[in-house]
Design an enzyme around this catalytic site. Sequence first.
Site, PDB file in Angstrom:
ATOM      1  N   ARG A  32      -9.885  18.654 -31.075  1.00 40.96           N
ATOM      2  CA  ARG A  32     -11.054  18.604 -29.728  1.00 40.96           C
ATOM      3  C   ARG A  32     -12.482  18.117 -30.141  1.00 40.96           C
ATOM      4  NH1 ARG A  32      -8.562  23.540 -26.100  1.00 40.96           N
ATOM      5  NH2 ARG A  32      -6.722  22.320 -25.430  1.00 40.96           N
ATOM      6  N   ASP A 137     -17.623  29.460 -13.017  1.00 39.58           N
ATOM      7  CA  ASP A 137     -17.179  29.186 -14.230  1.00 39.58           C
ATOM      8  C   ASP A 137     -18.134  29.025 -15.329  1.00 39.58           C
ATOM      9  OD1 ASP A 137     -14.116  28.348 -15.168  1.00 39.58           O
ATOM     10  OD2 ASP A 137     -15.671  27.434 -16.407  1.00 39.58           O
TER      11      ASP A 137
END
Length: 266
Positions: A32, A137
């Site tokens: 990632r 979020d």
Amino acid sequence: VDSASFHALRGIVHRHSGIHLAATKMALVTARVGRRLRALGLSDVRRYLEYLEADETGAELSELLDAITTHFTSFFREPDHFTLLEAEARRLAAAGQRRLRVWSAACATGEEPWSMAMCLHRALEGVDIDWRLLATDLSRSALAVAEAGRYERERTAPIPPALAARYVRGDGEVRVVDEALRRYVVFGQLNLVEPLPLKGPLDVVFCRNVLIYFDAATRQDVVARIARLLAPGGLLVVSHAESLGSRPPGLEYVRPSVYRAVGADR
Ligand SMILES: C[S@@+](CC[C@H](N)C(=O)[O-])C[C@H]1O[C@@H](n2cnc3c(N)ncnc32)[C@H](O)[C@@H]1O
């Protein structure tokens, strides 16, 4: 990623998001972070760490946390929670409550709060009640998708047909959440490991599939702070994959993944 860099990255991620990256996650992190290196044209992780440190805007930190975290979600994921939410809203409205506050605390790309809004709208239509759903979020990019309320057709498949017919528009490959729901839903960025800038009392909080990324101490702290925002008798819903242990402070166990704030005979 060499192990010193992995430790450095792990520290940064933990400090800013509470997310605990186990040593077994090294391959995942490498893949990632590799994407960020390529995007920035950097040759190795040490350069990346320097870049991260030098970036005072926090933009790269957001990119890193976005790359590391999993945003997987779906409409009506763990469907019994939505049945519970709808029943709770009907019950409170029938008991004469005139204000209802609900929070989706890790709303990712919005499938969860829009599912909640469909249930709440159906339950409370025609009732004299002031209801709002807050959806937050950590990830700004996830929030942008959530707020747009536009989804590929196949993502909307889990929406029960009666609700899809009422609250989802469009026949093409992209479907849109109905305008009627928008005025009830407020989106915002919020980091669960920082002080919560919210006023209670909240009647129902969904905090699902995010606690699993935190270490035990962080998880306990987040749960305790959420519990303090709940109205007496308010509900905290976590995921079926998560457990809060036997006696989280301020909460009593209702059934797997569901807890109620102590203090009232709701
Ligand atoms: C797997 S998704 C869960 C989505 C939804 N609640 C569900 O159950 O389907 C996890 C979300 O948690 C968010 N997240 C991770 N750390 C966070 C933090 N410290 N504060 C707020 N959100 C966080 C991620 O950005 C991601 O969107």
